[in-house]
Design an enzyme around this catalytic site. Structure first.
Site, short mmCIF file in Angstrom:
data_model
loop_
_atom_site.label_atom_id
_atom_site.label_comp_id
_atom_site.label_asym_id
_atom_site.label_seq_id
_atom_site.Cartn_x
_atom_site.Cartn_y
_atom_site.Cartn_z
CE LYS A 1 -4.20 -1.71 -0.05
NZ LYS A 1 -5.24 -2.12 0.88
NE ARG B 1 -7.52 -8.43 -1.61
CZ ARG B 1 -6.96 -7.66 -2.53
NH1 ARG B 1 -6.03 -6.79 -2.21
NH2 ARG B 1 -7.33 -7.77 -3.81
C1 9MG Z 1 -9.62 -5.45 -3.21
N1 9MG Z 1 -8.80 -4.91 -2.15
C2 9MG Z 1 -7.76 -4.04 -2.29
N2 9MG Z 1 -7.26 -3.73 -1.09
C3 9MG Z 1 -7.99 -4.41 -0.18
C4 9MG Z 1 -7.98 -4.49 1.22
O1 9MG Z 1 -7.14 -3.77 1.95
N3 9MG Z 1 -8.88 -5.30 1.83
C5 9MG Z 1 -9.78 -6.02 1.09
N4 9MG Z 1 -10.65 -6.79 1.76
N5 9MG Z 1 -9.85 -5.97 -0.24
C6 9MG Z 1 -8.97 -5.17 -0.85
#
Ligand code: 9MG
Length: 272
Positions: free
Chosen positions: A218, A254
């Site tokens: 991020k 994720r």
């Molecule tokens: C699709 N997507 C992109 N970033 C995300 C995040 O931080 N959490 C979730 N659940 N989906 C995400």
């Protein structure tokens, strides 16, 4: 009769969710999986590296992105889902039509960044199918969410939003034990707000549902390292953030770099 398995049994803490964006422009992987065969190869590799599930998405949610039609999203994800028979799958979508087709093709989890606000039919699709669902916090919408995110108290407001969406989902017939929550790092939050939310993740964990976090690559991670224009963050910072989130109670991670996260989280878990 035995009810459906709770999400915490299927995804014990820590579990890793691999990211496969079948999009031309994802912020963090630059469209490397836009061809179906590349997406399929990435998903298989992530599973081999220890991912508990692979999250397949056909619509970019990066800051500034525009939505795509359900037809275009289906066109992108269906060939990938079809080819991944046997691999545990999650579908990253806010659209009922896409979720329905993905569940038919074996997806066990619906990852909805709108927390069931984007499509009035999605809650029913999840409830009827018995799929797991991830409800994520976002202030605004991807196109404009980073323009000027504003909170009086970011952690308290995110917690209260997620509590309200959890009630909504349960009222719509989704079993509570099938639901996980996500504070939505980077979705309508400044760098400072993201870090405050991570520091106070315990307030989201206190909602007593498993917490999924997406910190991998991020932009806030690149920006805290000194590049004010960073659009992504490096692997080193992603791992540090994941371990910090794990320490604060996060359950599902994720991530783009599965092997490295599995290794880092395994070490962190062994120390607990
Ligand atoms: C699709 N997507 C992109 N970033 C995300 C995040 O931080 N959490 C979730 N659940 N989906 C995400």
């Amino acid at each position: 009769m035995q009810g459906p398995a709770p999400i915490e049994s299927r995804f014990p803490r820590p579990s890793v969710m691999g990211v496969v964006n079948v999009t031309p422009d994802s912020f963090s992987d630059g469209g490397v999986n836009f061809r179906a065969e590349d997406a399929v190869a990435s998903a298989r590799r992530m599973f081999d590296e220890g991912a508990a599930v692979v999250d397949v998405g056909g619509e970019s949610t990066r800051p500034g992105s525009e939505g795509v039609s359900a037809d275009e999203e289906l066109h992108r994800v269906v060939p990938v889902l079809e080819a991944l028979d046997g691999i545990p799958l999650s579908i990253d979508t806010a659209k009922a039509e896409v979720a329905r087709r993905a569940i038919e093709l074996g997806a066990e989890l619906v990852n909805d960044v709108t927390a069931l606000r984007g499509d009035p039919e999605l809650a029913g699709v999840v409830a009827d199918s018995g799929a797991f669902v991830c409800l994520m916090h976002m202030q605004g919408e991807p196109r404009t969410m980073q323009d000027s995110p504003t909170y009086d108290d970011v952690a308290a407001e995110v917690a209260s939003f997620l509590e309200e969406r959890l009630r909504f989902a349960v009222d719509a017939g989704i079993a509570e034990e099938r639901i996980c929550l996500d504070p939505g790092f980077g979705f309508g939050k400044t760098v400072e707000q993201n870090f405050e939310l991570l520091a106070r993740l315990g307030e989201i964990v206190a909602l007593v549902r498993p917490v999924l976090v997406g910190l991998s690559r991020k932009r806030s991670l690149g920006r805290i390292l000194g590049d004010p224009d960073a659009t992504t963050g490096p692997l080193s910072a992603s791992l540090a953030a994941a371990v910090e989130a794990y320490e604060r109670g996060a359950a599902i991670f994720r991530v783009h770099d599965v092997r490295e996260h599995v290794e880092a989280l395994t070490v962190s878990a062994a120390l607990r």
